[in-house]
Design a protein around this motif. Sequence first.
Motif, PDB file in Angstrom:
ATOM      1  N   GLY A   1      34.294 -41.485  -4.385  1.00 27.00           N
ATOM      2  CA  GLY A   1      34.575 -40.971  -3.049  1.00 27.00           C
ATOM      3  C   GLY A   1      33.703 -41.663  -2.042  1.00 27.00           C
ATOM      4  N   GLU A   2      34.117 -41.563  -0.767  1.00 24.04           N
ATOM      5  CA  GLU A   2      33.362 -42.221   0.284  1.00 24.04           C
ATOM      6  C   GLU A   2      31.975 -41.615   0.441  1.00 24.04           C
ATOM      7  N   SER A   3      31.159 -42.303   1.185  1.00 25.44           N
ATOM      8  CA  SER A   3      29.834 -41.785   1.499  1.00 25.44           C
ATOM      9  C   SER A   3      29.971 -40.462   2.252  1.00 25.44           C
ATOM     10  N   GLY A   4      29.174 -39.493   1.848  1.00 24.05           N
ATOM     11  CA  GLY A   4      29.204 -38.204   2.535  1.00 24.05           C
ATOM     12  C   GLY A   4      30.262 -37.258   2.020  1.00 24.05           C
ATOM     13  N   SER A   5      30.966 -37.633   0.940  1.00 26.10           N
ATOM     14  CA  SER A   5      32.006 -36.742   0.430  1.00 26.10           C
ATOM     15  C   SER A   5      31.439 -35.617  -0.438  1.00 26.10           C
ATOM     16  N   GLY A   6      30.132 -35.610  -0.640  1.00 26.27           N
ATOM     17  CA  GLY A   6      29.506 -34.489  -1.345  1.00 26.27           C
ATOM     18  C   GLY A   6      29.265 -34.721  -2.823  1.00 26.27           C
ATOM     19  N   LYS A   7      29.346 -35.967  -3.261  1.00 23.00           N
ATOM     20  CA  LYS A   7      29.182 -36.265  -4.686  1.00 23.00           C
ATOM     21  C   LYS A   7      27.792 -35.888  -5.175  1.00 23.00           C
ATOM     22  N   THR A   8      26.775 -36.389  -4.439  1.00 26.69           N
ATOM     23  CA  THR A   8      25.403 -36.150  -4.866  1.00 26.69           C
ATOM     24  C   THR A   8      25.066 -34.665  -4.852  1.00 26.69           C
ATOM     25  N   GLN A   9      25.429 -33.999  -3.758  1.00 25.24           N
ATOM     26  CA  GLN A   9      25.085 -32.577  -3.649  1.00 25.24           C
ATOM     27  C   GLN A   9      25.781 -31.757  -4.729  1.00 25.24           C
ATOM     28  N   ALA A  10      27.026 -32.096  -5.056  1.00 22.28           N
ATOM     29  CA  ALA A  10      27.732 -31.370  -6.104  1.00 22.28           C
ATOM     30  C   ALA A  10      27.017 -31.532  -7.442  1.00 22.28           C
TER      31      ALA A  10
ATOM     32  N   ARG B   1      33.953 -34.655   9.911  1.00 19.59           N
ATOM     33  CA  ARG B   1      32.563 -34.221   9.803  1.00 19.59           C
ATOM     34  C   ARG B   1      32.545 -32.812   9.245  1.00 19.59           C
ATOM     35  N   ALA B   2      31.402 -32.439   8.675  1.00 21.84           N
ATOM     36  CA  ALA B   2      31.299 -31.118   8.063  1.00 21.84           C
ATOM     37  C   ALA B   2      31.743 -30.056   9.067  1.00 21.84           C
ATOM     38  N   GLY B   3      32.647 -29.184   8.641  1.00 23.93           N
ATOM     39  CA  GLY B   3      33.066 -28.081   9.495  1.00 23.93           C
ATOM     40  C   GLY B   3      34.251 -28.411  10.389  1.00 23.93           C
TER      41      GLY B   3
ATOM     42  N   GLN C   1      20.492 -28.564  -5.232  1.00 23.23           N
ATOM     43  CA  GLN C   1      21.134 -29.050  -4.004  1.00 23.23           C
ATOM     44  C   GLN C   1      20.178 -28.847  -2.834  1.00 23.23           C
ATOM     45  N   ALA C   2      20.476 -29.498  -1.703  1.00 23.69           N
ATOM     46  CA  ALA C   2      19.607 -29.373  -0.528  1.00 23.69           C
ATOM     47  C   ALA C   2      19.377 -27.893  -0.230  1.00 23.69           C
ATOM     48  N   PRO C   3      18.136 -27.538   0.162  1.00 24.70           N
ATOM     49  CA  PRO C   3      17.790 -26.124   0.317  1.00 24.70           C
ATOM     50  C   PRO C   3      18.721 -25.371   1.283  1.00 24.70           C
ATOM     51  N   ALA C   4      19.301 -26.103   2.233  1.00 25.74           N
ATOM     52  CA  ALA C   4      20.154 -25.427   3.218  1.00 25.74           C
ATOM     53  C   ALA C   4      21.527 -25.070   2.630  1.00 25.74           C
ATOM     54  N   LEU C   5      21.868 -25.635   1.490  1.00 29.14           N
ATOM     55  CA  LEU C   5      23.207 -25.444   0.936  1.00 29.14           C
ATOM     56  C   LEU C   5      23.229 -24.303  -0.085  1.00 29.14           C
ATOM     57  N   ARG C   6      24.329 -23.530  -0.032  1.00 30.19           N
ATOM     58  CA  ARG C   6      24.479 -22.430  -0.974  1.00 30.19           C
ATOM     59  C   ARG C   6      25.631 -22.758  -1.920  1.00 30.19           C
TER      60      ARG C   6
ATOM     61  N   THR D   1      28.266 -24.512   0.551  1.00 33.77           N
ATOM     62  CA  THR D   1      28.419 -24.267   1.985  1.00 33.77           C
ATOM     63  C   THR D   1      27.074 -24.364   2.679  1.00 33.77           C
ATOM     64  N   LEU D   2      27.164 -24.830   3.908  1.00 32.16           N
ATOM     65  CA  LEU D   2      25.977 -24.927   4.755  1.00 32.16           C
ATOM     66  C   LEU D   2      26.077 -23.782   5.752  1.00 32.16           C
ATOM     67  N   ASP D   3      25.214 -22.793   5.599  1.00 30.73           N
ATOM     68  CA  ASP D   3      25.271 -21.621   6.485  1.00 30.73           C
ATOM     69  C   ASP D   3      24.261 -21.769   7.595  1.00 30.73           C
TER      70      ASP D   3
ATOM     71  N   THR E   1      29.911 -42.764  -8.208  1.00 33.70           N
ATOM     72  CA  THR E   1      29.920 -44.149  -7.748  1.00 33.70           C
ATOM     73  C   THR E   1      30.967 -44.338  -6.666  1.00 33.70           C
ATOM     74  N   HIS E   2      30.860 -45.426  -5.899  1.00 30.63           N
ATOM     75  CA  HIS E   2      32.058 -45.809  -5.158  1.00 30.63           C
ATOM     76  C   HIS E   2      32.537 -47.191  -5.585  1.00 30.63           C
ATOM     77  N   ASP E   3      32.033 -47.648  -6.704  1.00 28.06           N
ATOM     78  CA  ASP E   3      32.451 -48.940  -7.228  1.00 28.06           C
ATOM     79  C   ASP E   3      33.524 -48.731  -8.289  1.00 28.06           C
TER      80      ASP E   3
HETATM   81  N1  LIG Z   1      19.541 -31.971   3.104  1.00 24.01           N
HETATM   82  C1  LIG Z   1      20.760 -31.613   3.550  1.00 24.01           C
HETATM   83  N2  LIG Z   1      20.905 -30.525   4.314  1.00 24.01           N
HETATM   84  C2  LIG Z   1      22.118 -30.162   4.761  1.00 24.01           C
HETATM   85  N3  LIG Z   1      23.246 -30.817   4.478  1.00 24.01           N
HETATM   86  C3  LIG Z   1      23.174 -31.908   3.714  1.00 24.01           C
HETATM   87  C4  LIG Z   1      21.924 -32.362   3.203  1.00 24.01           C
HETATM   88  N4  LIG Z   1      22.144 -33.470   2.480  1.00 24.01           N
HETATM   89  C5  LIG Z   1      23.468 -33.698   2.548  1.00 24.01           C
HETATM   90  N5  LIG Z   1      24.094 -32.757   3.276  1.00 24.01           N
HETATM   91  C6  LIG Z   1      25.526 -32.670   3.562  1.00 24.01           C
HETATM   92  O1  LIG Z   1      26.222 -32.861   2.377  1.00 24.01           O
HETATM   93  C7  LIG Z   1      27.239 -33.817   2.576  1.00 24.01           C
HETATM   94  C8  LIG Z   1      27.418 -34.598   1.312  1.00 24.01           C
HETATM   95  O2  LIG Z   1      26.273 -35.360   1.073  1.00 24.01           O
HETATM   96  P1  LIG Z   1      26.069 -36.165  -0.274  1.00 24.01           P
HETATM   97  O3  LIG Z   1      24.722 -36.755  -0.238  1.00 24.01           O
HETATM   98  O4  LIG Z   1      26.414 -35.286  -1.427  1.00 24.01           O
HETATM   99  O5  LIG Z   1      27.183 -37.291  -0.133  1.00 24.01           O
HETATM  100  P2  LIG Z   1      27.527 -38.436  -1.171  1.00 24.01           P
HETATM  101  O6  LIG Z   1      28.939 -38.275  -1.517  1.00 24.01           O
HETATM  102  O7  LIG Z   1      26.561 -38.423  -2.293  1.00 24.01           O
HETATM  103  O8  LIG Z   1      27.345 -39.724  -0.279  1.00 24.01           O
HETATM  104  P3  LIG Z   1      26.740 -41.142  -0.687  1.00 24.01           P
HETATM  105  O9  LIG Z   1      27.857 -41.910  -1.328  1.00 24.01           O
HETATM  106  O10 LIG Z   1      26.347 -41.750   0.625  1.00 24.01           O
HETATM  107  O11 LIG Z   1      25.586 -40.916  -1.592  1.00 24.01           O
HETATM  108  C9  LIG Z   1      26.789 -34.674   3.741  1.00 24.01           C
HETATM  109  O12 LIG Z   1      27.871 -35.104   4.492  1.00 24.01           O
HETATM  110  C10 LIG Z   1      25.965 -33.729   4.545  1.00 24.01           C
HETATM  111  O13 LIG Z   1      26.762 -33.132   5.541  1.00 24.01           O
END
Ligand SMILES: Nc1ncnc2c1ncn2[C@@H]1O[C@H](COP(=O)(O)OP(=O)(O)OP(=O)(O)O)[C@@H](O)[C@H]1O
Lengths: 321, 278
Positions: free
Chosen positions: A40-49, A276-278, A57-62, A12-14, A210-212
């Motif tokens: 999953g599509e870009s922005g679906s949270g794969k990397t952050q997960a 979009r987020a939220g 994960q990004a410092p803003a995320l808990r 979560t982004l607080d 991946t998205h491939d």
């Molecule tokens: N540094 C950050 N601070 C706050 N929120 C972030 C940050 N980086 C990413 N996010 C949020 O996390 C969500 C998921 O991002 P993430 O990079 O995990 O997507 P992804 O699935 O890996 O996309 P892609 O396929 O483009 O790599 C983004 O939509 C964004 O809202």
Amino acid sequence: MSLLDVRGLCLTLDRGHASHTIVDDLSFTLDRGESLAVVGESGSGKTQAALALLGLQAPALRARGSARFEGFELIGAAAAALRRVRGARIGFVFQDPATSLNPYLTVGAQIAEMLELHQGATRPAALAEARRLLDAVRIADAPRRLAQYPHEMSGGMRQRVMIAIALACRPQLLIADEPTTALDVTVQQQLITLLGDLRREFALALLLITHDLGVVAELCERTLVLYAGRMMETGATAHVLARPAHPYTQALLRARPRLDGDTRVPLYAIPGAPPRAGQAGGGCVFAPRCTQAMEVCVQLRPAAQGIGDARRACHLQATTP
Amino acid sequence: MNFLRHDRALSIAVVLLAVLLVFVVVGPWFSPYACDEIDFAGDWSAPPTLAGAHWFGTDSLGRDLFVRGLCGGRLSLLVGLASTLVSLLIGVLYGAVAGYVGGRLDTLMMRGVDVLYALPFMFFVIVLMVLFGRHLLLMFVAIGAVNWLDMARVVRGQTLALRRRDFVAAAQLSGLRDRDIILRHIVPNLASTVVVYAALTLPQVILIESFLSFLGLGVQEPATSWGALVNDGAREMETAPWSLLFPATLLTATLLLLNVIGERLRLRFARPATSEVR
Ligand SMILES: Nc1ncnc2c1ncn2[C@@H]1O[C@H](COP(=O)(O)OP(=O)(O)OP(=O)(O)O)[C@@H](O)[C@H]1O
Ligand SMILES: [Mg+2]
């Protein structure tokens, strides 16, 4: 016991009193030597997960929930304990090999650093091992390459070096975040083959982001489809790709360019845009874009259900068994 | 080193500075006089002659000005180098830590720098000299310790940019500690900026030392520096102008050369991120 057991992972982004959910209630398991694709599509949270598994994960995320690696709880673990897992037990490969290597250090020094850090190896021993690793990732003329800087190598070779670094300490799990996206097509194919070979040689479990979908079919036994931070469908890759049960997966497969397809027909695009987020409401996150959405879809969030490995979060399944 | 060939101003300055350095370092060994040796046979404040024993004359105590100029240069350059090193060490570490850790610590550290900036700089050094006595080593430290502020700011700006690069994330994912990431991955990437900045700091520091010595707060007799020599020379500039001219020329030439080199290096190497913080 599975190698990696993720249960109810939430990110979560607080911001003040507003809280946005980036990844919602993600659960999956990965056995030794097994491979799982997260698509999953870009922005679906794969990397952050994936980063959250290692506490990066990004410092803003808990992060909340649980992720056990060999029984050890990663979420909320102490920094020192996490550092012993990072690189040593879990290797990580990034998308862009052009920027993931330090431009001021030789390739040899960057591989050796891992062995010195995690195994207490001496520099000569570490360099000898680095040479074996370059051989393992099929880089010819390893002794000369070790003394080179990243800019002296091609993109594909740099990504091989990244893989060598990730595998240096013989981890049980390799997380690869779109490892081929930044490379050209022929090099992509070589790297996919290499990853497949290395999985067997190193008895690796692989978490591939991946998205491939072509890569997925080639490398991974199981697939997990993520949309707007939520699991849509998961199961055996053959099953998910051949007979997708979730409307999102179906749409994803339709949106895929095909070489044997009719080039005059425009490529299918899923109508609408991901929330979009939220912005996600109480119902299914995909409902606004779903062609088969029912009334219940907008009101009630579907729970993931299914038999064994094959699960999906969709109301359709309840009505059409 | 290829860029040396393409930059005439830079290569000329480097060659001239190298010649000057060799003279300053090696010269005194070949001189028939020692730095603090009084020539009782000659005159006091003897004018320069090419035929005579003292090419640049002697000072009011009858010491050979040529060799004193070189000895003074040794000290001025030594103080300059040592202080630059001190300011480099403090500035790079401070700036890299602030930029890497970021957040509140960064704010705190950089506001600290702002406060120090606001202090009258010369006053600060003079207070330090008065407090700790006129010890040579202390002078190095004092100048360096005050002069690191610019370095810290530049390095912090660069680190902020580097921090977002993937290889830093890759290093974290490899299990490296923050300390090792800063020292092994961030600092080497700062090298070009730091070298440029050090080249620009060096003449500044030499000037500060000369100024302190001119005020009588610097080196003590019989040791000397260019600043001290200029001070001596200024006292009798009406009767013996050469005793002012010679050390002043050496000092000015060195500063000019160092500034040219620093400026050319800056144009060659400094990245946009550097100008952004300045
Ligand atoms: N540094 C950050 N601070 C706050 N929120 C972030 C940050 N980086 C990413 N996010 C949020 O996390 C969500 C998921 O991002 P993430 O990079 O995990 O997507 P992804 O699935 O890996 O996309 P892609 O396929 O483009 O790599 C983004 O939509 C964004 O809202
Ligand atoms: Mg990503």
